[in-house]
Design an enzyme around this catalytic site. Sequence first.
Site, short mmCIF file in Angstrom:
data_model
loop_
_atom_site.label_atom_id
_atom_site.label_comp_id
_atom_site.label_asym_id
_atom_site.label_seq_id
_atom_site.Cartn_x
_atom_site.Cartn_y
_atom_site.Cartn_z
CD GLU A 1 -1.42 6.11 3.47
OE1 GLU A 1 -2.05 7.12 3.11
OE2 GLU A 1 -1.97 5.02 3.75
CG ASP B 1 -1.88 1.20 1.21
OD1 ASP B 1 -2.69 1.29 0.27
OD2 ASP B 1 -1.81 2.03 2.13
CG HIS C 1 -6.99 6.36 6.19
ND1 HIS C 1 -7.36 5.98 4.91
CD2 HIS C 1 -8.13 6.49 6.89
CE1 HIS C 1 -8.68 5.91 4.85
NE2 HIS C 1 -9.17 6.22 6.03
CG ASP D 1 -4.73 1.34 5.15
OD1 ASP D 1 -5.24 1.23 6.29
OD2 ASP D 1 -4.85 2.35 4.44
#
Length: 221
Positions: free
Chosen positions: A59, A57, A196, A201
Site C-alpha cells: 500500500e 503487496d 485494499h 490482497d
Amino acid sequence: MSQRSSDLAYLMGSSRFLIANLKNSNGHCGERQSQASPRPSSQKRLKLSSVRYVVFDLETTGLSPVSDAILEIGALKIEDGVITGSVFERFVNPGFPIPYYITRINGIRDQMVADAPTIGRVLPEFLEWIDGAPLVAHNAAFDMGFIHANSRRLKLTPPADATCTVQLSKRLFPSERRHNLDAVCERLQLTVGTRHRALADVELTAQAFLRFQAMLERTQH
C-alpha cells in the site's frame, strides 16, 4: 525451446530464475534447453508447485515510486503448492501526511503509521525475510517499481522481477477484457473479504496464483 520450458519461463518471470530452478534428475541446476532439444519425458518435468514463492503487496501514498512512499508491506509464503502460516506484515512511516484520498481507498490513517519504522528499516527486514525466493504480485510492475526505487535509495540489492498474476490471467484468459484482482477473483470464484489492505490482497493473489499454477501444469501433460 520446448513448450514446457516456454511455460516455465513465463511463469517464473525471467530466464535467470528458470536456469537457477530448473533441476535435472541428479538435483543439480540444469541448463536452459535449446530450441533443438527434445521434449523431456514427463518423469523429468519440473512440478511448478514444488517451488517456494513469496506473494506480496504494497500500500502506498500514490502512484509514483519517485515522489510517493510505501505505507504497508504484506506478504506470505507458498511452499509445495500450499499457503503457509509464514506472514510478513508491516506498516511503514512515510515521513509525511497520507493524502486523504489514499486513506479513503485503503483506510490507512496517519495515526496508524505514526509510530511505525521507516522504509530504511522495514525494507531490509523484508528482503531478509523473502530469502531470495521468487516473488509474485498482482500488477507486479507497480509494486516492484517501489521496491526497486527504495532499494536503490538505500543501496540495497533489489530482488529479481516478480511474476505478475495480471499477465498470467491475460495468458490464460485471453478473451477476457478485465484482469484486475476483483475480476480475477470473480472469474475463479474466490471468496473476497477485506480489500485494499496489503495482506488481504496478498491472500487473494496467492489463491489466484495457485489456481493459475494448476492450469499451467495441466498444459505440460
